[in-house]
Design an enzyme around this catalytic site. Structure first.
Site, PDB file in Angstrom:
ATOM      1  NE  ARG A 103      -2.333  -2.804   6.931  1.00  0.00           N
ATOM      2  CZ  ARG A 103      -1.276  -3.033   7.724  1.00  0.00           C
ATOM      3  NH1 ARG A 103      -0.857  -4.262   7.938  1.00  0.00           N
ATOM      4  NH2 ARG A 103      -0.646  -2.043   8.309  1.00  0.00           N
ATOM      5  CG  HIS A 130       1.928   2.297   6.696  1.00  0.00           C
ATOM      6  ND1 HIS A 130       0.684   2.418   7.310  1.00  0.00           N
ATOM      7  CD2 HIS A 130       2.557   1.275   7.347  1.00  0.00           C
ATOM      8  CE1 HIS A 130       0.585   1.521   8.268  1.00  0.00           C
ATOM      9  NE2 HIS A 130       1.698   0.812   8.315  1.00  0.00           N
ATOM     10  CD  GLN A 133       4.608   2.464  11.445  1.00  0.00           C
ATOM     11  OE1 GLN A 133       3.879   1.496  11.599  1.00  0.00           O
ATOM     12  NE2 GLN A 133       5.371   2.922  12.420  1.00  0.00           N
ATOM     13  CG  ASP A 222       9.188  -1.343   5.563  1.00  0.00           C
ATOM     14  OD1 ASP A 222       8.992  -2.288   6.359  1.00  0.00           O
ATOM     15  OD2 ASP A 222       8.327  -0.970   4.722  1.00  0.00           O
ATOM     16  CB  CYS A 262       6.884   0.506  10.069  1.00  0.00           C
ATOM     17  SG  CYS A 262       7.193  -0.646   8.713  1.00  0.00           S
ATOM     18  NE  ARG A 290       0.467   2.761  13.066  1.00  0.00           N
ATOM     19  CZ  ARG A 290       0.251   1.685  12.298  1.00  0.00           C
ATOM     20  NH1 ARG A 290       1.214   0.810  12.108  1.00  0.00           N
ATOM     21  NH2 ARG A 290      -0.899   1.508  11.671  1.00  0.00           N
TER      22      ARG A 290
HETATM   23  N1  NVA Z   1       6.251  -2.081   3.570  1.00  0.00           N
HETATM   24  C1  NVA Z   1       5.595  -3.022   4.437  1.00  0.00           C
HETATM   25  C2  NVA Z   1       5.082  -2.325   5.661  1.00  0.00           C
HETATM   26  C3  NVA Z   1       4.426  -3.223   6.666  1.00  0.00           C
HETATM   27  C4  NVA Z   1       3.867  -2.491   7.836  1.00  0.00           C
HETATM   28  C5  NVA Z   1       4.460  -3.700   3.700  1.00  0.00           C
HETATM   29  O1  NVA Z   1       3.736  -3.012   2.949  1.00  0.00           O
HETATM   30  O2  NVA Z   1       4.301  -4.897   3.841  1.00  0.00           O
HETATM   31  N1   CP Z   2       3.593  -1.393  11.079  1.00  0.00           N
HETATM   32  C1   CP Z   2       2.424  -1.958  10.800  1.00  0.00           C
HETATM   33  O1   CP Z   2       1.582  -1.415  10.071  1.00  0.00           O
HETATM   34  O2   CP Z   2       2.227  -3.176  11.394  1.00  0.00           O
HETATM   35  P1   CP Z   2       1.093  -4.222  11.071  1.00  0.00           P
HETATM   36  O3   CP Z   2       1.316  -4.717   9.676  1.00  0.00           O
HETATM   37  O4   CP Z   2       1.266  -5.297  12.104  1.00  0.00           O
HETATM   38  O5   CP Z   2      -0.250  -3.552  11.178  1.00  0.00           O
END
Ligand code: NVA
Ligand code: CP
Length: 304
Positions: A103, A130, A133, A222, A262, A290
């Site tokens: 990540r 993502h 997800q 989101d 998500c 997930r």
């Molecule tokens: N769009 C959000 C998704 C978090 C799971 C982010 O990138 O922070």
């Molecule tokens: N939806 C998701 O990716 O959650 P986290 O940021 O908690 O991993």
């Protein structure tokens, strides 16, 4: 399937269906206590350069349930945070582990890592995509609606990693996809180019949330400020006025319309508490999925 899961653009419709079918089997096995330790003795390295709850826990638990092991590498505590080149980290991890989940911020970092690593690399979220997800989202929609093809998916909010992956995943699975974003917050141009190639005029990008959700079978939203955009939060809150998924908006959808998020959610911003709670069962099932979807990905990429 290719060696890695970096973005849904790399997957065929058949690949996505193979993952979703395998995910359903994983869920069935887990619920019925059927042993499925297909990755016995295998190890997944998980690199996190951003925060996480779901991704970390679901990958770690998933590897355990598959008979393997997962280890957590925070960028702050490992040499990655001190600038060790990605190509060196890739070659080191490939000598200890059987797969890498990462990540991070730039999609190019994940693509680079995958090029240099001889083992599978899985994107656990970048600024661009993502994929894990959205596989869980597609699994949840298919589970509840029994199909994906021909359903209308509406995404309301920022043209971010979730929007990008939902557009690609939804269109590849034969859904109609309608996105409402304020001007200046559109999805990635690469994704919009892909959307133009989808057969049958199944994509629209509009400014009006009401237009996007009209007759929708599933509404997805989101956060307005993603990880790394915390300083833009106030500016974004202003730009996204009118983009809250609330009861008034939901009244325009198809009867029985689902809601997905998500998580984490900012209730009162991109989604009202009322809509969130009315659809909490679907949203937390999505979070659960997930685990099952990622176990499918881990199995398909890391099995012998
Ligand atoms: N769009 C959000 C998704 C978090 C799971 C982010 O990138 O922070
Ligand atoms: N939806 C998701 O990716 O959650 P986290 O940021 O908690 O991993």
């Amino acid at each position: 399937m290719k060696k890695d899961l970096l973005k849904l653009l790399d997957l065929t419709r058949e690949d996505i269906h193979e993952i979703l079918d395998t995910a359903d089997q994983m869920k069935f096995s887990q619920k019925h206590h059927i042993p499925h330790d297909h990755l016995k003795g295998k190890t997944l390295a998980m690199i996190f350069e951003k925060n996480s709850t779901r991704t970390r826990v679901s990958f770690e638990v998933g590897m355990y349930q598959l008979g393997g092991h997962a280890l957590f590498l925070s960028s702050h505590e490992s040499q990655i945070g001190r600038g060790e080149p990605v190509e060196d980290t890739a070659r080191v991890l490939a000598r200890y582990c059987d797969g890498i989940m990462i990540r991070t911020f730039a999609q190019t970092e994940v693509e680079e890592l995958a090029k240099k690593a001889s083992i599978p690399v899985i994107n656990g979220l970048t600024d661009f995509a993502h994929p894990c997800q959205v596989l869980a989202d597609l699994m949840t929609i298919r589970e509840r609606m029994t199909r994906l093809e021909g359903l209308k998916l509406a995404f309301i909010g920022d043209g971010n990693n979730m929007a990008n992956s939902l557009i690609v995943g939804g269109l590849k699975c034969g859904m109609d996809v309608s996105v409402a974003c304020p001007e200046g917050y559109d999805p990635d141009p690469v994704v919009l180019d892909f959307a133009k190639t989808a057969e049958g005029n199944r994509f629209e990008l509009v400014r009006s949330p009401a237009q996007a959700v009209a007759d929708a079978d599933v509404v997805i939203t989101d956060v307005w400020a993603s990880m790394g955009q915390e300083e833009e939060r106030a500016v974004r809150a202003k730009a996204f006025t009118g983009y809250c998924v609330d009861q008034k908006l939901m009244e325009l959808t198809h009867p029985g319309c689902m809601v997905q998020h998500c998580l984490p959610a900012h209730k009162g911003e991109e989604i009202s508490a009322e809509v969130f709670e009315a659809h909490a069962d679907e949203i937390f099932e999505e979070a659960e999925n997930r685990l099952h979807a990622q176990k499918a990905v881990l199995y398909l990429l890391m099995r012998d």
